[in-house]
Design a protein around this motif. Structure first.
Motif: not given
Length: 224
Positions: A168-170, A16-21
């Motif tokens: 998210v990367s898989f 779970i890499e990054t988020a934008d909030f």
């Protein structure tokens, strides 16, 4: 003597890499997998919770968790293919942990590396009065079971608001799927057009398919 397999394996790793909030400064994330009754986890973690992360001070304003995912499933059929459910939380002005977003995404079916951007949303109060009282009491609307976002039942009666994205990367590895009759097409496979496929099916001459492709605006010289 080798025996025929009775199950196939799906091995998942990633982050779970990054988020934008943009509206918040401190967030953490919870995750879990939702899957069908024929699926069983053979190794790895079904759920987890990340560290609290501060928003970056550069122009992007991202939350960078880089929180690892690693789990292996076995199953006898693809029905109930696993989904990843993520829930984002943060503190409000009263110091209470409240939900900042829910989201879900199917695990990619083809082997290889994949990146997904999950749109997040939060439940909304049904009236302004309920919205005001929930803010005063510090009890914002949230799901009793976060897994409801991965299902369709009851979603049509829920009022929600879009809020933020999570990247998210898989890394997907499968085993014995073809031996059980299930074929997955790699996401990078080039599928020929209908005209090319028809030409290849009707012409037996190997060079006929190439000759059948018309060329535009090619001048021809008159016979002398």
């Amino acid at each position: 003597m080798a025996t025929n397999p009775t199950v196939f394996l799906v091995m998942i790793s990633g982050q779970i890499e990054t988020a934008d909030f943009p509206e918040f400064d401190d967030l953490y994330v919870k995750y879990n997998f939702v899957f069908g009754t024929d699926w069983v986890i053979t190794s790895g973690l079904e759920e987890g919770i990340s560290q609290v992360c501060k928003k970056s001070q550069d122009g992007r304003g991202l939350f960078a968790w880089n929180f690892p995912l690693e789990v292996t499933f076995k199953s006898t059929n693809p029905y109930g293919w696993p989904k990843l459910v993520v829930s984002c939380y943060g503190l409000d002005v009263f110091g209470t942990s409240v939900v900042r977003g829910y989201g879900a995404v199917h695990i990619p079916i083809s082997p290889g590396r994949h990146t997904r951007t999950i749109p997040m949303f939060v439940p909304e109060s049904t009236s302004r009065f309920q919205k005001f009282t929930s803010w005063i009491m510090g009890r914002r609307p949230e799901y009793v079971d976060a897994n409801v976002v991965a299902r369709g039942e009851g979603r049509e009666v829920t009022r929600v608001r879009s809020q933020g994205h999570i990247r998210v990367s898989f890394n997907i590895v499968t085993r014995d799927m073809k031996k059980l009759g299930f074929d997955v097409i790699p996401s990078t496979l080039s599928i020929p057009s209908a005209a090319t496929a028809a030409a290849l099916a009707t012409d037996t001459n190997p060079g006929a398919a190439a000759a059948a492709v018309p060329t535009a605006n090619v001048p021809t010289s008159a016979a002398s």
